[in-house]
Design a protein around this motif. Structure first.
Motif, PDB file in Angstrom:
ATOM      1  N   ASP A  54      43.099 138.110  69.659  1.00  0.00           N
ATOM      2  CA  ASP A  54      44.450 138.190  69.099  1.00  0.00           C
ATOM      3  C   ASP A  54      45.274 136.959  69.443  1.00  0.00           C
ATOM      4  O   ASP A  54      45.952 136.381  68.592  1.00  0.00           O
ATOM      5  CB  ASP A  54      45.180 139.438  69.604  1.00  0.00           C
ATOM      6  CG  ASP A  54      44.657 140.723  69.007  1.00  0.00           C
ATOM      7  OD1 ASP A  54      43.890 140.666  68.021  1.00  0.00           O
ATOM      8  OD2 ASP A  54      45.017 141.796  69.532  1.00  0.00           O
ATOM      9  N   VAL A  55      45.232 136.552  70.709  1.00  0.00           N
ATOM     10  CA  VAL A  55      46.007 135.381  71.146  1.00  0.00           C
ATOM     11  C   VAL A  55      45.501 134.118  70.440  1.00  0.00           C
ATOM     12  O   VAL A  55      46.297 133.299  69.989  1.00  0.00           O
ATOM     13  CB  VAL A  55      45.968 135.230  72.681  1.00  0.00           C
ATOM     14  CG1 VAL A  55      46.561 133.906  73.124  1.00  0.00           C
ATOM     15  CG2 VAL A  55      46.705 136.391  73.333  1.00  0.00           C
ATOM     16  N   ASN A  56      44.198 133.979  70.327  1.00  0.00           N
ATOM     17  CA  ASN A  56      43.645 132.808  69.634  1.00  0.00           C
ATOM     18  C   ASN A  56      44.063 132.774  68.167  1.00  0.00           C
ATOM     19  O   ASN A  56      44.383 131.713  67.630  1.00  0.00           O
ATOM     20  CB  ASN A  56      42.121 132.780  69.753  1.00  0.00           C
ATOM     21  CG  ASN A  56      41.661 132.398  71.135  1.00  0.00           C
ATOM     22  OD1 ASN A  56      42.374 131.735  71.887  1.00  0.00           O
ATOM     23  ND2 ASN A  56      40.470 132.832  71.491  1.00  0.00           N
ATOM     24  N   GLU A  57      44.075 133.938  67.515  1.00  0.00           N
ATOM     25  CA  GLU A  57      44.504 133.998  66.114  1.00  0.00           C
ATOM     26  C   GLU A  57      45.973 133.627  65.979  1.00  0.00           C
ATOM     27  O   GLU A  57      46.364 132.921  65.052  1.00  0.00           O
ATOM     28  CB  GLU A  57      44.251 135.387  65.533  1.00  0.00           C
ATOM     29  CG  GLU A  57      42.795 135.650  65.241  1.00  0.00           C
ATOM     30  CD  GLU A  57      42.540 137.053  64.707  1.00  0.00           C
ATOM     31  OE1 GLU A  57      43.507 137.795  64.429  1.00  0.00           O
ATOM     32  OE2 GLU A  57      41.364 137.404  64.577  1.00  0.00           O
ATOM     33  N   ILE A  58      46.782 134.109  66.903  1.00  0.00           N
ATOM     34  CA  ILE A  58      48.205 133.781  66.880  1.00  0.00           C
ATOM     35  C   ILE A  58      48.398 132.277  67.012  1.00  0.00           C
ATOM     36  O   ILE A  58      49.170 131.669  66.269  1.00  0.00           O
ATOM     37  CB  ILE A  58      48.961 134.540  67.993  1.00  0.00           C
ATOM     38  CG1 ILE A  58      49.042 136.020  67.633  1.00  0.00           C
ATOM     39  CG2 ILE A  58      50.344 133.954  68.215  1.00  0.00           C
ATOM     40  CD1 ILE A  58      49.464 136.911  68.778  1.00  0.00           C
ATOM     41  N   GLY A  62      49.669 129.707  64.083  1.00  0.00           N
ATOM     42  CA  GLY A  62      51.007 129.218  64.366  1.00  0.00           C
ATOM     43  C   GLY A  62      52.059 130.285  64.451  1.00  0.00           C
ATOM     44  O   GLY A  62      53.245 130.002  64.392  1.00  0.00           O
ATOM     45  N   ALA A  63      51.669 131.532  64.624  1.00  0.00           N
ATOM     46  CA  ALA A  63      52.647 132.617  64.671  1.00  0.00           C
ATOM     47  C   ALA A  63      53.219 132.819  66.064  1.00  0.00           C
ATOM     48  O   ALA A  63      54.163 133.558  66.236  1.00  0.00           O
ATOM     49  CB  ALA A  63      52.011 133.918  64.200  1.00  0.00           C
ATOM     50  N   GLY A  64      52.665 132.158  67.067  1.00  0.00           N
ATOM     51  CA  GLY A  64      53.094 132.374  68.440  1.00  0.00           C
ATOM     52  C   GLY A  64      54.521 131.980  68.719  1.00  0.00           C
ATOM     53  O   GLY A  64      55.159 132.520  69.606  1.00  0.00           O
ATOM     54  N   SER A  65      55.090 131.064  67.959  1.00  0.00           N
ATOM     55  CA  SER A  65      56.432 130.601  68.274  1.00  0.00           C
ATOM     56  C   SER A  65      57.527 131.520  67.765  1.00  0.00           C
ATOM     57  O   SER A  65      58.647 131.452  68.224  1.00  0.00           O
ATOM     58  CB  SER A  65      56.645 129.197  67.690  1.00  0.00           C
ATOM     59  OG  SER A  65      56.521 129.240  66.295  1.00  0.00           O
ATOM     60  N   SER A  66      57.221 132.410  66.835  1.00  0.00           N
ATOM     61  CA  SER A  66      58.278 133.272  66.315  1.00  0.00           C
ATOM     62  C   SER A  66      57.972 134.751  66.438  1.00  0.00           C
ATOM     63  O   SER A  66      58.786 135.574  66.083  1.00  0.00           O
ATOM     64  CB  SER A  66      58.534 132.949  64.837  1.00  0.00           C
ATOM     65  OG  SER A  66      57.379 133.230  64.089  1.00  0.00           O
ATOM     66  N   SER A  76      57.125 133.874  73.723  1.00  0.00           N
ATOM     67  CA  SER A  76      57.732 133.455  72.469  1.00  0.00           C
ATOM     68  C   SER A  76      57.752 131.940  72.329  1.00  0.00           C
ATOM     69  O   SER A  76      58.116 131.431  71.287  1.00  0.00           O
ATOM     70  CB  SER A  76      59.156 134.009  72.371  1.00  0.00           C
ATOM     71  OG  SER A  76      59.939 133.507  73.428  1.00  0.00           O
ATOM     72  N   ASP A  77      57.345 131.201  73.369  1.00  0.00           N
ATOM     73  CA  ASP A  77      57.348 129.748  73.268  1.00  0.00           C
ATOM     74  C   ASP A  77      56.002 129.191  72.820  1.00  0.00           C
ATOM     75  O   ASP A  77      55.776 127.996  72.866  1.00  0.00           O
ATOM     76  CB  ASP A  77      57.779 129.106  74.586  1.00  0.00           C
ATOM     77  CG  ASP A  77      56.814 129.367  75.727  1.00  0.00           C
ATOM     78  OD1 ASP A  77      55.812 130.085  75.516  1.00  0.00           O
ATOM     79  OD2 ASP A  77      57.054 128.861  76.833  1.00  0.00           O
ATOM     80  N   GLY A  78      55.094 130.068  72.382  1.00  0.00           N
ATOM     81  CA  GLY A  78      53.808 129.632  71.857  1.00  0.00           C
ATOM     82  C   GLY A  78      52.778 129.316  72.927  1.00  0.00           C
ATOM     83  O   GLY A  78      51.714 128.810  72.621  1.00  0.00           O
ATOM     84  N   GLN A  79      53.067 129.610  74.175  1.00  0.00           N
ATOM     85  CA  GLN A  79      52.137 129.341  75.265  1.00  0.00           C
ATOM     86  C   GLN A  79      51.200 130.519  75.462  1.00  0.00           C
ATOM     87  O   GLN A  79      51.597 131.672  75.329  1.00  0.00           O
ATOM     88  CB  GLN A  79      52.900 129.079  76.564  1.00  0.00           C
ATOM     89  CG  GLN A  79      53.774 127.849  76.499  1.00  0.00           C
ATOM     90  CD  GLN A  79      52.967 126.586  76.324  1.00  0.00           C
ATOM     91  OE1 GLN A  79      52.000 126.349  77.042  1.00  0.00           O
ATOM     92  NE2 GLN A  79      53.346 125.778  75.357  1.00  0.00           N
ATOM     93  N   ARG A  80      49.947 130.220  75.822  1.00  0.00           N
ATOM     94  CA  ARG A  80      48.987 131.273  76.131  1.00  0.00           C
ATOM     95  C   ARG A  80      49.346 131.891  77.481  1.00  0.00           C
ATOM     96  O   ARG A  80      49.793 131.193  78.376  1.00  0.00           O
ATOM     97  CB  ARG A  80      47.586 130.699  76.271  1.00  0.00           C
ATOM     98  CG  ARG A  80      46.987 130.183  74.996  1.00  0.00           C
ATOM     99  CD  ARG A  80      45.626 129.543  75.300  1.00  0.00           C
ATOM    100  NE  ARG A  80      45.118 128.878  74.130  1.00  0.00           N
ATOM    101  CZ  ARG A  80      44.408 129.483  73.186  1.00  0.00           C
ATOM    102  NH1 ARG A  80      44.126 130.750  73.296  1.00  0.00           N
ATOM    103  NH2 ARG A  80      43.993 128.818  72.143  1.00  0.00           N
TER     104      ARG A  80
END
Length: 87
Positions: A54-58, A62-66, A76-80
């Motif tokens: 899931d985290v890799n897909e995010i 590019g969905a990790g930032s929002s 929410s800052d796109g960091q693993r």
């Protein structure tokens, strides 16, 4: 093997992932012991693999930032999360 995870089990799982050294040979045993509730080492390994996917897909999409709807304490800052950082 127990396949469904409650909100509480997920929270304990996330905390335990950060509590123990990921490189230790008994990492998943320690996490399974923390989660309890009948979760086996195999349950924890499977849940971890799903979380990592899931985290890799995010991050790939590019969905990790929002997104605030991430499993495993994604930020929410796109960091693993620390326990999923690539070595």
């Amino acid at each position: 093997m127990s396949s469904s995870w409650t909100f509480k089990q997920n929270k304990v799982f996330e905390v335990a992932l950060n509590k123990y050294d990921k490189d230790a040979p008994d990492y998943f045993q320690n996490v399974a012991r923390e989660v309890g509730d009948g979760k086996s080492v195999e349950d924890v390994k499977k849940h971890y693999a799903e979380l990592e996917k899931d985290v890799n897909e995010i991050h790939t999409n590019g969905a990790g930032s929002s997104s605030n709807n991430t499993k495993g304490g994604g930020s929410s800052d796109g960091q693993r999360p620390r326990y999923l950082k690539r070595q």
